[in-house]
Design an enzyme around this catalytic site. Structure first.
Site, PDB file in Angstrom:
ATOM      1  N   LYS A   1      97.118  64.903  56.502  1.00 43.85           N
ATOM      2  CA  LYS A   1      97.073  64.854  55.020  1.00 43.85           C
ATOM      3  C   LYS A   1      95.678  65.200  54.522  1.00 43.85           C
ATOM      4  O   LYS A   1      95.519  65.752  53.420  1.00 43.85           O
ATOM      5  CB  LYS A   1      97.472  63.449  54.568  1.00 43.85           C
ATOM      6  CG  LYS A   1      97.662  63.295  53.071  1.00 43.85           C
ATOM      7  CD  LYS A   1      98.277  61.945  52.784  1.00 43.85           C
ATOM      8  CE  LYS A   1      98.270  61.623  51.313  1.00 43.85           C
ATOM      9  NZ  LYS A   1      98.885  60.313  51.041  1.00 43.85           N
TER      10      LYS A   1
ATOM     11  N   GLU B   1     100.665  58.828  43.651  1.00 38.29           N
ATOM     12  CA  GLU B   1     100.875  57.529  44.301  1.00 38.29           C
ATOM     13  C   GLU B   1     100.689  56.353  43.327  1.00 38.29           C
ATOM     14  O   GLU B   1     101.546  55.455  43.313  1.00 38.29           O
ATOM     15  CB  GLU B   1      99.951  57.394  45.527  1.00 38.29           C
ATOM     16  CG  GLU B   1     100.444  58.255  46.686  1.00 38.29           C
ATOM     17  CD  GLU B   1      99.376  58.610  47.704  1.00 38.29           C
ATOM     18  OE1 GLU B   1      99.653  59.479  48.559  1.00 38.29           O
ATOM     19  OE2 GLU B   1      98.271  58.044  47.651  1.00 38.29           O
TER      20      GLU B   1
ATOM     21  N   ASP C   1     106.880  58.314  50.775  1.00 34.93           N
ATOM     22  CA  ASP C   1     105.428  58.120  50.737  1.00 34.93           C
ATOM     23  C   ASP C   1     104.904  58.819  51.986  1.00 34.93           C
ATOM     24  O   ASP C   1     105.043  58.281  53.100  1.00 34.93           O
ATOM     25  CB  ASP C   1     105.109  56.607  50.748  1.00 34.93           C
ATOM     26  CG  ASP C   1     103.617  56.316  50.962  1.00 34.93           C
ATOM     27  OD1 ASP C   1     103.287  55.142  51.204  1.00 34.93           O
ATOM     28  OD2 ASP C   1     102.798  57.255  50.904  1.00 34.93           O
TER      29      ASP C   1
ATOM     30  N   ASP D   1      94.443  50.618  45.891  1.00 32.53           N
ATOM     31  CA  ASP D   1      95.241  50.972  47.079  1.00 32.53           C
ATOM     32  C   ASP D   1      94.335  51.023  48.302  1.00 32.53           C
ATOM     33  O   ASP D   1      93.585  51.978  48.499  1.00 32.53           O
ATOM     34  CB  ASP D   1      95.920  52.334  46.824  1.00 32.53           C
ATOM     35  CG  ASP D   1      96.831  52.767  47.961  1.00 32.53           C
ATOM     36  OD1 ASP D   1      97.626  53.706  47.761  1.00 32.53           O
ATOM     37  OD2 ASP D   1      96.763  52.179  49.054  1.00 32.53           O
TER      38      ASP D   1
END
Lengths: 554, 191
Positions: free
Chosen positions: A69, A146, A8, A168
């Site tokens: 990211k 994800e 992850d 999330d």
């Protein structure tokens, strides 16, 4: 040798996992499952990844890169210690560190990886993620979304057709997705998110509130002093975590500041209700995005079969409550929300490697635990409502508390009756025990605060305590072997399992008469259960078990 | 056992069958039985060897697991203790800052602090050195930067929160204020 791992690669933190003898597991680094997704160069020119890089950020911001990211897939470059890097080169450094962590743990260097990306990542960002893996010396066998990884962690790839909402909420970002599962294939059909919304914002709300109260009382702004602020930030984060399990959190920092040469102490209590008020608008942002995602998928809440909670911030009780209210069903959080995505990536890695994968091993409460209290059931106030304190499917060990009050003026005692089950009327559940808390300070009804706390350990022992907040008066009891004390109706679970097995075995029996006999026994037990004829159930169950045993012996 | 019943059924005396014929059949059946028993005995022997090996492996794994569990339990206990005691130590250190020139108060607080740290050391928890030394991001977390003219850069000027280790692992990084050279100041080695 463990060939493939799951990673992850997060905005704030990254996690690496693998499947060990069929069980997905996270590989810890220095006792922590996660490493900060931060890269830096020290004064000596040494590459730093993770916590050491984050530690130096304030001194050497020009030599440290955070949240890279957010730049994946863009043309942007980053400058670190005077040199230019692509986002994939920075990500490769993080992946390299994770690979080293895995090697230290497994003994061998992993060669391949499955890496997760947000569902909204375009091709360019996915390609850059793949390149980052390759730069780190990993053969990236798959890039998966994800939310897909989360569904895999819950074993949903083994389920029939389902529509799953994945909520999330992490440290710095929020994503909500709807995935559709059919014939073992998991597909993301809608997704929305906010790249700048997460647990760090919740901490800041507590910091601002507490600093504001301190300023009002002492005329000193703690946020202006780096030292005081550092202590306050740490205390705010600890309070936020405490409020997930308890209705109040005390923040105490002695000698935190000075005025006119005199030391000042910080002592304030934050209630869960206050915290929920402070973050209400932030949670509203998430529900607006949730509604948008449903609309994008042309779905209603009733179309969703399951809701998964991912990301550490979903531990906040208000998150489950608003989701349950909005979606009409309880969300699932049995898999560690900080590790869920990495565990799912590991599951995918194992599937690709052709390995057997079991579910993520989680020890949870089978039934809810709570007390009898005056409350609302079906729109009516009843004296015997069931107030849940530990919900079923909560990972154990766990400790949860709720606050109650008195119903009469000057009420000086309360009886705490402990139950286990799911019936909204307390007496419809399994009764576990009771005790009295006496000597409550006389006060008008509704004023005293009585905190009832349940502590559930891995051995099935539950400590129940009731404390009057003001006086500290406490009473407690211990219930052992809670797991054996199943609600009467729940014993049917075992009988139903026998019936299922009989039907499954009957399917493979060639002899028509024998098959019919087995199925008939199974039907008869079900009919007896429906009629609540437990004597008949017991007799028929014994006959069925004997018959099944003989089949297995053959 | 089904095959014994079958055997018994075959050798029940039946009129019309001669004794010689029956003895012949018996010999054949016995030979077949003996072969079967041999095969089963070999398989059982193999299974026994496998079981022995498995038991030996299980013993080894258990020993390793026991050690892992023991180490884990100690670590958990130490972390629990650290979680409870470190905020108290933080309070004592914060109080020391305000003790000023009051030597007896300072001495008393340092004594309490020493006792707390000795207690922690029994569980393998030791403080991280910070003040006056070079900033080390593997041990220290910089939360404040102070411009100074009389010191090289990245020297720890203040320990805001004391850091601790459990064995070699950092359980809490020291939060520190670190020096930064005033613009224009060049220290040896910085060129």
């Amino acid at each position: 040798m463990k060939e493939i791992v799951g990673i992850d690669l997060g905005t704030t933190n990254s996690v690496i996992a693998y499947v060990d003898m069929g069980r997905p597991r996270v590989i810890p680094a220095d006792g922590d499952a996660r490493i900060p997704s931060v890269v830096g160069v020290s004064e000596e020119g040494k590459l730093l990844v993770g916590r050491p890089a984050r530690n130096q950020y304030i001194i050497r911001p020009e030599s440290t890169v955070k949240s890279v990211k957010r730049l994946m897939g863009s043309e942007q470059r980053v400058i670190m210690a005077g040199k230019e890097y692509t986002p994939s080169q920075i990500s490769a450094m993080i992946l390299g560190r994770l690979r080293d962590i895995a090697q230290a743990h497994l003994g061998d260097r992993p060669q391949k990886a499955v890496i997760t990306v947000p569902a909204y990542f375009a091709d360019a960002a996915r390609q850059e993620t793949r390149e980052a893996g390759e730069l780190a010396g990993l053969d990236v066998v798959r890039i998966i979304n994800e939310p897909t990884a989360s569904a895999l962690a819950y074993g949903l790839n083994r389920e029939d057709e389902q529509r799953v909402l994945v909520y999330d909420l992490g440290g710095g970002t929020f994503d909500v997705s709807i995935v559709e599962i059919a014939s073992g294939v998991i597909e993301v059909i809608a997704t929305s998110g906010d790249n700048h919304l997460g647990g760090d914002d919740f901490d800041q709300r507590i910091v601002d509130y507490v600093a504001g109260e301190f300023l009002k009382e002492h005329g000193v702004d703690l946020r202006r002093d780096a030292r005081a602020l550092a202590r306050l930030i740490r205390a705010a984060e600890a309070a936020k975590i405490e409020l997930s399990d308890h209705p109040f959190a005390a923040i105490r920092e002695e000698f935190i500041a000075a005025k006119d040469g005199k030391p000042l102490n910080l002592g304030i209590e934050v209630s869960r209700a206050k915290f929920e008020e402070l973050i209400g608008d932030l949670l509203d942002r998430t529900t607006r995005l949730l509604d948008k995602t449903l609309a994008d998928a042309s779905m209603k809440p009733s179309d969703i079969d399951r809701i998964l909670l991912v990301g550490g911030s979903t531990r906040i009780p208000a998150v489950s409550e608003i989701l349950e209210a909005r979606m009409g069903k309880e969300p699932s959080s049995e898999v560690n929300p900080d590790e869920c995505v990495a565990l799912g990536a590991a599951v995918q890695a194992a599937i690709i490697a052709g390995e057997e994968v079991d579910a993520v091993l989680v020890d949870v409460t089978a039934f809810s635990l709570g007390i009898s209290a005056i409350g609302e059931v079906g729109g009516m106030v009843v004296p015997n409502a069931y107030s849940t304190i530990i919900k079923r499917n909560t990972v154990i060990p766990t400790s949860k508390a709720e606050v109650y009050t008195t119903v009469r003026d000057n009420q000086d005692e309360v009886e705490i009756e402990v139950y286990q089950g799911e019936n909204p009327i307390a007496s419809g559940n399994a009764f576990l025990g009771k005790f009295m808390l006496k000597g409550i300070k006389p006060a008008p009804a509704g004023e005293p605060k009585i905190i009832v706390k349940f502590e559930y350990d891995l051995d099935g022992m539950v400590q129940v305590s009731a404390v009057e907040k003001e006086t500290g008066k406490e009473q407690r009891m211990t219930i052992s072997n809670v797991r054996d004390k199943v609600p009467e109706k729940a014993e049917n679970t075992a009988i139903l399992a026998v019936i299922d097995k009989a039907r499954s075995i009957a399917g493979g029996v060639e002899d028509e008469e024998e098959r019919a006999a087995l199925l008939s026994l199974a039907d008869d037990i079900e009919a007896a259960l429906d009629q609540d004829d437990m004597d008949a159930v017991a007799e028929l169950e014994a006959e069925l078990i004997d018959a099944l045993y003989e089949f297995e012996e053959e | 056992m089904g095959f014994i019943n079958d055997l018994a059924a075959k050798f029940t005396f039946r009129p019309g069958r001669g004794r010689k014929e029956q003895n012949g059949l018996l010999a054949e059946e016995l030979a077949a039985l003996a072969k079967k028993i041999e095969r089963l005995a070999r398989e059982q022997y193999k299974a026994n060897i496998l079981a022995e090996q498995s038991i030996s492996m299980i013993h080894e794994q258990r020993a390793g697991l026991r050690e892992e569990i023991r180490a884990g339990a100690i670590r958990e206990l130490a972390m629990g203790l650290a979680g409870d005691l470190l905020p108290i130590i933080d309070g004592i250190l914060a109080c020391l800052d305000f003790a000023g020139e009051n030597e007896s108060l300072r001495a008393g607080l340092r004594s309490v602090l020493d006792r707390a740290e000795v207690a922690l050391a029994r569980y393998g928890i030791t403080p991280i050195e910070a003040l006056g030394g070079k900033f080390n991001p593997s041990l220290h977390n910089a939360v404040e930067v102070v411009e100074v003219s009389d010191l090289p850069p990245e020297i720890v000027l203040k320990e805001i929160t004391r850091g601790y280790r459990l064995g070699e692992a950092v359980i809490r990084y020291s939060e520190v204020a670190v020096s930064k050279s005033q613009t224009g100041t060049v220290w040896p080695g910085m060129e």
